[in-house]
Design an enzyme around this catalytic site. Structure first.
Site, PDB file in Angstrom:
ATOM      1  N   HIS A  33     -62.288  32.076 -30.800  1.00  0.00           N
ATOM      2  CA  HIS A  33     -62.414  30.618 -30.752  1.00  0.00           C
ATOM      3  C   HIS A  33     -62.804  30.151 -32.146  1.00  0.00           C
ATOM      4  O   HIS A  33     -63.765  30.653 -32.723  1.00  0.00           O
ATOM      5  CB  HIS A  33     -63.510  30.177 -29.773  1.00  0.00           C
ATOM      6  N   THR A  51     -58.598  36.679 -34.112  1.00  0.00           N
ATOM      7  CA  THR A  51     -59.112  38.038 -33.954  1.00  0.00           C
ATOM      8  C   THR A  51     -58.374  39.040 -34.829  1.00  0.00           C
ATOM      9  O   THR A  51     -58.986  39.861 -35.508  1.00  0.00           O
ATOM     10  CB  THR A  51     -59.001  38.476 -32.478  1.00  0.00           C
ATOM     11  N   ARG A  93     -52.854  38.316 -36.970  1.00  0.00           N
ATOM     12  CA  ARG A  93     -51.409  38.444 -36.783  1.00  0.00           C
ATOM     13  C   ARG A  93     -50.748  37.068 -36.712  1.00  0.00           C
ATOM     14  O   ARG A  93     -51.293  36.142 -36.134  1.00  0.00           O
ATOM     15  CB  ARG A  93     -51.093  39.217 -35.493  1.00  0.00           C
ATOM     16  N   GLN A  94     -49.550  36.972 -37.297  1.00  0.00           N
ATOM     17  CA  GLN A  94     -48.804  35.727 -37.207  1.00  0.00           C
ATOM     18  C   GLN A  94     -48.358  35.505 -35.767  1.00  0.00           C
ATOM     19  O   GLN A  94     -47.846  36.405 -35.116  1.00  0.00           O
ATOM     20  CB  GLN A  94     -47.579  35.773 -38.126  1.00  0.00           C
ATOM     21  N   SER A 107     -55.616  15.788 -28.494  1.00  0.00           N
ATOM     22  CA  SER A 107     -56.255  16.244 -29.728  1.00  0.00           C
ATOM     23  C   SER A 107     -55.281  16.105 -30.893  1.00  0.00           C
ATOM     24  O   SER A 107     -54.135  16.547 -30.806  1.00  0.00           O
ATOM     25  CB  SER A 107     -56.697  17.703 -29.582  1.00  0.00           C
ATOM     26  N   THR A 108     -55.753  15.503 -31.991  1.00  0.00           N
ATOM     27  CA  THR A 108     -54.860  15.226 -33.120  1.00  0.00           C
ATOM     28  C   THR A 108     -55.274  15.897 -34.428  1.00  0.00           C
ATOM     29  O   THR A 108     -54.679  15.632 -35.470  1.00  0.00           O
ATOM     30  CB  THR A 108     -54.762  13.703 -33.343  1.00  0.00           C
ATOM     31  N   ASP A 125     -54.659  30.612 -27.517  1.00  0.00           N
ATOM     32  CA  ASP A 125     -54.607  29.943 -28.823  1.00  0.00           C
ATOM     33  C   ASP A 125     -54.215  28.474 -28.694  1.00  0.00           C
ATOM     34  O   ASP A 125     -53.622  27.905 -29.607  1.00  0.00           O
ATOM     35  CB  ASP A 125     -53.638  30.657 -29.783  1.00  0.00           C
ATOM     36  N   LYS A 144     -62.206  23.960 -29.655  1.00  0.00           N
ATOM     37  CA  LYS A 144     -62.535  22.580 -30.030  1.00  0.00           C
ATOM     38  C   LYS A 144     -62.837  21.733 -28.797  1.00  0.00           C
ATOM     39  O   LYS A 144     -63.808  20.974 -28.769  1.00  0.00           O
ATOM     40  CB  LYS A 144     -61.380  21.951 -30.806  1.00  0.00           C
ATOM     41  N   LEU A 192     -50.829  17.868 -31.471  1.00  0.00           N
ATOM     42  CA  LEU A 192     -49.716  16.920 -31.511  1.00  0.00           C
ATOM     43  C   LEU A 192     -49.306  16.637 -32.953  1.00  0.00           C
ATOM     44  O   LEU A 192     -48.120  16.454 -33.251  1.00  0.00           O
ATOM     45  CB  LEU A 192     -50.120  15.618 -30.807  1.00  0.00           C
TER      46      LEU A 192
END
Length: 437
Positions: A41, A307, A310-311, A420-421, A13, A18, A339
């Site tokens: 994904h 999938t 679930r938390q 990645s932002t 996760d 991405k 980030l």
């Protein structure tokens, strides 16, 4: 041309979808090399959301070849439903754009039933937290040499013999768990029906991949889950049933290890985990539920499984674990994701070691009981109030955010190649191009 392996460097996760999509624009081939449809994904492209489980992330990009390698275990019924869903979103999928290795083991309905029956029968403290989709039992059958593989669908006599061999093993197991025997004839009928849909995609993937490599095509190897779920190097037994680390990319598609030029580890700017197992930096209150910081990370990061729904459990960044993964996967550079979720925290913490029975460790020990007793040793850093969301250059980042990134690099002993932002593919800061020759 450089060939790149993408692996999750935590418990999954991390935002691989991405990054794989971002990289796939310049790749010619995108190959899945392990796992099953237990790992999801999520891709966001032009505000359109694609949720993939079995299909390689590259399918949403036109003009690419997507490959499901022999290291994957494949549920053929789920795959066809997923193909239908993606086609309905306007994506073209044909045997020219998707290939499945002929030696890929199939997940049978009885694998999922066994998975769930075992989990239900497990006593408290021994549950693995499986998704119940049959991944583990399918890998067991592969190693036990009783798997039904894609190539077996092409010949009725072979298929029925494979089914009979599998049932000789599974029916006694089911009896012991109080589950009804498998309906052999119904299963054979199901397999013969799905065969005509799956076989057009079947190919000698090892041969195709080596031909592509020799032709100088760029290959992107897409891993599922994360290295801390690796069957050998993860937090065993709370792991998946396959090798997740980068070395599996070669065996999972049938290509030599000398074909891999760069390993990119995907790392979340904090830590999450789904299911059971040790988690030294997990943010919990006295009641055993997420504390205020844990709730904040989960809410801001939308931390719910693709999938299962679930938390996810949330915690501070664990530099020790990521440093281990950089070593076991031979990671050349990381992509630091999410980030922006840390925006607004006054103070941030990074785990720089563990205390175990009065001793300080700089790695997570192998024994499960020791892992459970490890207490994190934190280093605190000043947070930032400004937004990093959508930043596409270092100049757009707050000074404290840059300090955080640099400290992460120092602690894990590996450079940041991408930053990645946001979930949008273009909200990415490129530092080092993994595909550079």
């Amino acid at each position: 041309m450089a060939n790149v392996v993408v692996v999750g460097a935590q418990w999954g996760d991390e935002g691989k979808g991405k990054i794989v999509d971002w990289l796939s624009e310049r790749a010619d081939v995108i190959a899945r090399f392990q796992g099953g449809h237990n790992a999801g994904h999520t891709l966001v492209i032009d505000k359109k959301v694609y949720k993939l489980h079995a299909l390689p992330s590259g399918v949403v990009r036109g003009g690419k070849l997507s490959v499901i390698g022999n290291g994957v275990v494949l549920d053929p019924w789920h795959l066809m439903k997923e193909i239908e869903t993606v086609r309905a979103q306007g994506v073209e999928i044909t045997p020219e754009t998707l290939m499945i290795a002929e030696n890929t083991p199939l997940i049978m309905p009885f694998h999922g039933e066994l998975d769930r029956a075992r989990e239900e029968a497990a006593s408290k403290g021994t549950k693995i937290g499986t998704t119940g989709r049959g991944i583990g039992p399918a890998y067991e059958d592969k190693v036990g040499r009783r798997a039904i593989r894609v190539a077996d669908l092409a010949d009725d006599a072979t298929l029925e013999a494979r089914v009979d061999r599998a049932l000789q093993h599974h029916d006694p197991l089911r009896k012991g768990l109080g589950v009804e025997p498998i309906d052999r004839d119904a299963l054979v009928a199901q397999l013969k029906e799905i065969a005509s849909e799956i076989l057009p995609f079947a190919a000698p993937v090892w041969k195709v991949m080596n031909e592509k490599r020799k032709a100088g095509k760029r290959i992107l190897f897409e891993g599922a889950q994360g290295a801390l779920l690796d069957i050998d190097f993860g937090t065993y037994p709370f792991v998946t049933s396959s090798n997740v680390i980068a070395g599996q990319a070669a065996t999972g598609v049938g290509i030599g290890p000398n074909s891999i030029d760069y390993v990119l580890g995907i790392v979340k700017a904090y830590t999450t985990r789904v299911g059971e197992g040790p988690f030294p930096t997990e943010l919990l209150g006295a009641d055993g539920k997420p504390d205020a910081d844990g709730e904040r990370l989960g809410t801001r990061g939308h931390e719910f499984g693709t999938t299962t729904g679930r938390q996810r459990r949330c915690g501070w960044f664990d530099a020790c674990l990521v440093r281990q993964t950089c070593a076991t996967s031979g990671i050349n550079g990381i992509s630091l994701t999410k980030l922006d979720v840390l925006d607004g925290f006054e103070t941030l913490k990074i785990c720089v070691g563990y205390e175990l029975d009065g001793e300080r460790l700089d790695y997570l020990p192998t024994a499960a009981d020791q892992q459970a007793r490890c207490k994190p040793i934190y280093e605190e850093m000043e947070g930032w109030s400004e937004s990093t969301e959508g930043a596409r250059s270092w100049a757009e980042l707050p000074a404290n955010a840059i300090k955080y990134v640099r400290r992460v690099e120092e602690l894990i002993q590996c450079p940041v190649a991408l930053l990645s932002t946001s979930p949008e593919r273009d909200d990415t800061i490129l530092v080092t191009d993994p595909f550079a020759d």
